[in-house]
Design a protein around this motif. Structure first.
Motif, PDB file in Angstrom:
ATOM      1  N   VAL A 143      -4.107  -4.174   3.720  1.00  0.00           N
ATOM      2  CA  VAL A 143      -3.717  -2.567   4.543  1.00  0.00           C
ATOM      3  C   VAL A 143      -3.703  -2.941   5.604  1.00  0.00           C
TER       4      VAL A 143
ATOM      5  N   VAL B 168      -3.925  -6.788  -1.794  1.00  0.00           N
ATOM      6  CA  VAL B 168      -2.990  -6.117  -1.657  1.00  0.00           C
ATOM      7  C   VAL B 168      -4.014  -6.028  -0.065  1.00  0.00           C
TER       8      VAL B 168
ATOM      9  N   LYS C  74      -8.297  -1.380   7.548  1.00  0.00           N
ATOM     10  CA  LYS C  74      -7.616  -2.238   7.248  1.00  0.00           C
ATOM     11  C   LYS C  74      -8.611  -3.780   6.558  1.00  0.00           C
TER      12      LYS C  74
ATOM     13  N   ILE D  95       0.787  -0.614   3.954  1.00  0.00           N
ATOM     14  CA  ILE D  95       0.127  -1.758   2.395  1.00  0.00           C
ATOM     15  C   ILE D  95       1.562  -2.692   1.851  1.00  0.00           C
TER      16      ILE D  95
ATOM     17  N   LEU E  10      -3.244   3.626  -3.013  1.00  0.00           N
ATOM     18  CA  LEU E  10      -2.541   2.467  -3.751  1.00  0.00           C
ATOM     19  C   LEU E  10      -1.789   2.795  -4.833  1.00  0.00           C
TER      20      LEU E  10
END
Length: 223
Positions: free
Chosen positions: A71, A69, A161, A55, A82
């Protein structure tokens, strides 16, 4: 106050068990996260954590820039976490038996691949106790802190992702799930550490079994 409560506050005020600071739990706080953390704004340092190889958080140098964020990898388990961090304590301070509500409406609205809302409970020695999980995806978690709980780690568990704006998040004392689902997003009020700078106590008039307590608190500012 009764004798046991007086003894507890007396130990805190005189720093018998350590130098402090102390946590003050406000049952009326509508969002225990810091203001920028609750809004998903500003630099990421200290407000969230995750496995660095999985992350990455992107935020500008200014306090009003949206945090994103990313991934970028998943371990063999197929999921990565997270965590919303407290700047001073091991986690957000909690009281055993108190009900709390946790949700990440910003990630839900962005269509992020997150599992049901969940929190991890820890005792005063920072040992993991248990994890509470919402009963359905895309809705707030309402759970009671277990016996011996001192801290909570609210977190989001990603299963794919992708890149999403972090957006709003809420950790509140009490059950406010209905208000959150109706669109209310209380701003972060924080749960700052305090130092006890003045302390007084005296027997209550007419009943020596009780005592009147006076505490003066000053918020500890962390860098």
């Amino acid at each position: 106050m009764q004798r046991d409560d007086v003894a507890h506050l007396d130990r805190l005020a005189r720093r018998v068990d350590g130098p402090g600071p102390v946590a003050v739990l406000d049952p009326l706080a509508r969002n225990l996260l810091a203001a920028d953390q609750a809004a998903g704004l500003g630099p990421a340092g200290g407000k969230w954590s995750g496995t660095a190889s999985e992350i990455t958080l992107y935020g500008g140098t200014g306090p009003y820039v949206n945090t994103t964020v990313s991934v970028e990898a998943l371990p063999a388990s197929g999921q990565t976490d997270l965590v919303w961090r407290h700047p001073s304590f091991h986690g957000v301070p909690v009281a055993p038996g108190q009900t709390y509500t946790w949700w990440t409406p910003g990630l839900v609205a962005a269509g992020a691949s997150v599992l049901n809302a969940r929190v991890a409970w820890y005792d005063v020695a920072r040992k993991w106790i248990s994890t509470s999980v919402a009963g359905a995806p895309g809705v707030p978690l309402v759970a009671s802190a277990p016996a011996n709980a001192a801290y909570v780690w609210p977190h989001a568990t990603f299963t794919a992702k992708g890149v999403w704006p972090l957006g709003a998040s809420v950790l509140a004392a009490g059950d406010i799930a209905a208000a959150l689902l109706a669109g209310e997003l209380p701003p972060g009020e924080g749960s700052p550490p305090f130092s006890i700078t003045r302390y007084s106590h005296a027997a209550t008039d007419g009943d020596g079994a009780y005592r009147d307590i006076g505490l003066e608190l000053v918020e500890v500012v962390t860098a």
